[in-house]
Design a protein around this motif. Sequence first.
Motif, PDB file in Angstrom:
ATOM      1  N   ASN A   5       0.859  -1.183   0.000  1.00 45.00           N
ATOM      2  CA  ASN A   5       0.000   0.000   0.000  1.00 45.00           C
ATOM      3  C   ASN A   5       0.895   1.232   0.000  1.00 45.00           C
ATOM      4  OD1 ASN A   5      -1.615  -1.957   2.281  1.00 45.00           O
ATOM      5  ND2 ASN A   5      -2.791  -1.234   0.527  1.00 45.00           N
ATOM      6  N   VAL A   6       0.522   2.229  -0.773  1.00 42.40           N
ATOM      7  CA  VAL A   6       1.274   3.476  -0.858  1.00 42.40           C
ATOM      8  C   VAL A   6       0.406   4.617  -0.351  1.00 42.40           C
ATOM      9  CG1 VAL A   6       2.457   5.090  -2.415  1.00 42.40           C
ATOM     10  CG2 VAL A   6       2.543   2.625  -2.859  1.00 42.40           C
ATOM     11  N   VAL A   7       0.989   5.537   0.423  1.00 44.98           N
ATOM     12  CA  VAL A   7       0.250   6.709   0.892  1.00 44.98           C
ATOM     13  C   VAL A   7       1.016   7.974   0.523  1.00 44.98           C
ATOM     14  CG1 VAL A   7      -0.811   5.440   2.795  1.00 44.98           C
ATOM     15  CG2 VAL A   7       1.312   6.697   3.189  1.00 44.98           C
ATOM     16  N   GLY A   8       0.285   9.077   0.463  1.00 51.59           N
ATOM     17  CA  GLY A   8       0.893  10.364   0.137  1.00 51.59           C
ATOM     18  C   GLY A   8      -0.187  11.414   0.005  1.00 51.59           C
ATOM     19  N   SER A  20      -7.126  22.113  -4.002  1.00 53.73           N
ATOM     20  CA  SER A  20      -6.585  21.559  -2.766  1.00 53.73           C
ATOM     21  C   SER A  20      -5.997  20.190  -3.051  1.00 53.73           C
ATOM     22  CB  SER A  20      -7.671  21.457  -1.682  1.00 53.73           C
ATOM     23  OG  SER A  20      -8.713  20.590  -2.099  1.00 53.73           O
ATOM     24  N   SER A  21      -5.314  19.629  -2.078  1.00 56.51           N
ATOM     25  CA  SER A  21      -4.773  18.276  -2.214  1.00 56.51           C
ATOM     26  C   SER A  21      -5.232  17.443  -1.039  1.00 56.51           C
ATOM     27  CB  SER A  21      -3.240  18.311  -2.277  1.00 56.51           C
ATOM     28  OG  SER A  21      -2.697  18.909  -1.121  1.00 56.51           O
ATOM     29  N   HIS A  22      -5.437  16.156  -1.274  1.00 53.81           N
ATOM     30  CA  HIS A  22      -5.935  15.261  -0.240  1.00 53.81           C
ATOM     31  C   HIS A  22      -4.995  14.073  -0.048  1.00 53.81           C
ATOM     32  CE1 HIS A  22     -10.491  16.469  -0.350  1.00 53.81           C
ATOM     33  NE2 HIS A  22      -9.689  17.466  -0.052  1.00 53.81           N
ATOM     34  N   ALA A  23      -4.973  13.588   1.177  1.00 56.23           N
ATOM     35  CA  ALA A  23      -4.242  12.365   1.478  1.00 56.23           C
ATOM     36  C   ALA A  23      -4.866  11.212   0.696  1.00 56.23           C
ATOM     37  CB  ALA A  23      -4.290  12.082   2.974  1.00 56.23           C
ATOM     38  N   PHE A  24      -4.003  10.283   0.235  1.00 48.64           N
ATOM     39  CA  PHE A  24      -4.520   9.099  -0.450  1.00 48.64           C
ATOM     40  C   PHE A  24      -3.845   7.849   0.096  1.00 48.64           C
ATOM     41  CE2 PHE A  24      -0.791   9.958  -3.177  1.00 48.64           C
ATOM     42  CZ  PHE A  24      -0.222   8.697  -3.258  1.00 48.64           C
ATOM     43  N   ARG A  25      -4.503   6.728  -0.122  1.00 52.20           N
ATOM     44  CA  ARG A  25      -3.911   5.413   0.119  1.00 52.20           C
ATOM     45  C   ARG A  25      -4.345   4.495  -1.002  1.00 52.20           C
ATOM     46  NH1 ARG A  25      -6.155   2.846   5.025  1.00 52.20           N
ATOM     47  NH2 ARG A  25      -7.716   2.084   3.571  1.00 52.20           N
ATOM     48  N   VAL A  36     -12.129   5.669  -4.088  1.00 56.46           N
ATOM     49  CA  VAL A  36     -12.016   5.026  -2.771  1.00 56.46           C
ATOM     50  C   VAL A  36     -10.694   5.341  -2.070  1.00 56.46           C
ATOM     51  CG1 VAL A  36     -13.584   3.137  -3.330  1.00 56.46           C
ATOM     52  CG2 VAL A  36     -11.151   2.923  -3.870  1.00 56.46           C
ATOM     53  N   GLY A  37      -9.728   5.896  -2.816  1.00 51.46           N
ATOM     54  CA  GLY A  37      -8.426   6.155  -2.218  1.00 51.46           C
ATOM     55  C   GLY A  37      -8.276   7.519  -1.611  1.00 51.46           C
ATOM     56  N   ASN A  38      -9.234   8.414  -1.834  1.00 49.35           N
ATOM     57  CA  ASN A  38      -9.204   9.759  -1.270  1.00 49.35           C
ATOM     58  C   ASN A  38      -9.609   9.679   0.202  1.00 49.35           C
ATOM     59  OD1 ASN A  38      -9.612  12.435  -0.534  1.00 49.35           O
ATOM     60  ND2 ASN A  38     -10.593  13.000  -2.468  1.00 49.35           N
ATOM     61  N   LEU A  39      -8.689  10.025   1.112  1.00 44.34           N
ATOM     62  CA  LEU A  39      -8.966   9.900   2.541  1.00 44.34           C
ATOM     63  C   LEU A  39      -9.693  11.109   3.114  1.00 44.34           C
ATOM     64  CD1 LEU A  39      -5.649   8.285   3.851  1.00 44.34           C
ATOM     65  CD2 LEU A  39      -7.595   7.244   2.667  1.00 44.34           C
ATOM     66  N   GLY A  40      -9.832  12.162   2.322  1.00 54.19           N
ATOM     67  CA  GLY A  40     -10.564  13.331   2.782  1.00 54.19           C
ATOM     68  C   GLY A  40      -9.764  14.219   3.706  1.00 54.19           C
ATOM     69  N   THR A  41     -10.451  14.972   4.546  1.00 51.80           N
ATOM     70  CA  THR A  41      -9.810  15.889   5.497  1.00 51.80           C
ATOM     71  C   THR A  41     -10.574  15.856   6.818  1.00 51.80           C
ATOM     72  OG1 THR A  41     -11.129  17.874   5.030  1.00 51.80           O
ATOM     73  CG2 THR A  41      -9.278  17.401   3.533  1.00 51.80           C
TER      74      THR A  41
END
Length: 279
Positions: A5-8, A20-25, A36-41
């Motif tokens: 799994n990669v995050v960033g 804006s930019s969002h965390a992903f996994r 489904v990979g957008n973790l939101g804020t």
Amino acid sequence: NGAANVVGFATVPADSCGSSSHAFRTFADALINPAVGNLGTLVPAPYAGCRSSTAYGVNSQSLTVGDSATNVATGVPNHAFRYTPFGGMIDIGTLGGRDSTAYAVNDLGEIVGRSDLPTDLVNNPFNSPHAFMSQGSLIPRMIDIGTLGGTYSAAYAINSRYPLDSQVVGDASTSGDAAFHGFLYTGNVVNGGTMVDLNSLIAANTGWEIIAARGINGQGQIAGSAWRNGVKFVAHAVRLDPADIATTVLIGSLSDPALGLTGGQINSLTDKLTNAFNS
């Protein structure tokens, strides 16, 4: 992580809120899936997409950590978060100050990073952050793991050594904020622990000054950076090995044909190294 799994973070399409930019996994061995990979804020609905977040670490159970904006109007403060598919993004708070960031999480769910302290003109005149450790449960508990005598510290990596205490590395200022040194902290959230200057763990007069530590594996090997022979602002990448690992590496290198050692010399040096380590 070990499951690939990669995050960033990644930019999201501009909307009425702007860019804006969002965390992903990602899923294992997969590309980013925006659906489904957008973790939101941490910004409350319906404005969650209007501000930014970043993911910095993920463990083998896909528990993800990072930081996120919390206020739709200003974006700040940013708070450290933990994210799971079932629990979503959870604010793990601060050490009493404004901002915090989580940089790493181990397989025990222990999280490390840095957090602002309460503004204090006596004890914290420059509002310097301190390294923290959190248990990362649904009701997070965050503890200040201290400094090397100065006002600043930040933790960037943590390993898992269950049932032993985990090891944390980062950098911190020394007394009077005279210098920044890499540190090793050994402990847990419940009982605390001890922070040690990495320079006190290497032989004296080596010429090395370890200024930062950024990674540590399960064997206790540490990756960081250092200045050499008093030449500052020219950083070298370094690896620090615990004594048992270092001894194994040295013994293994004795049979290198380039050294031209005889069998008797290899055996003799192996015995000396083993005896030195055992003592």
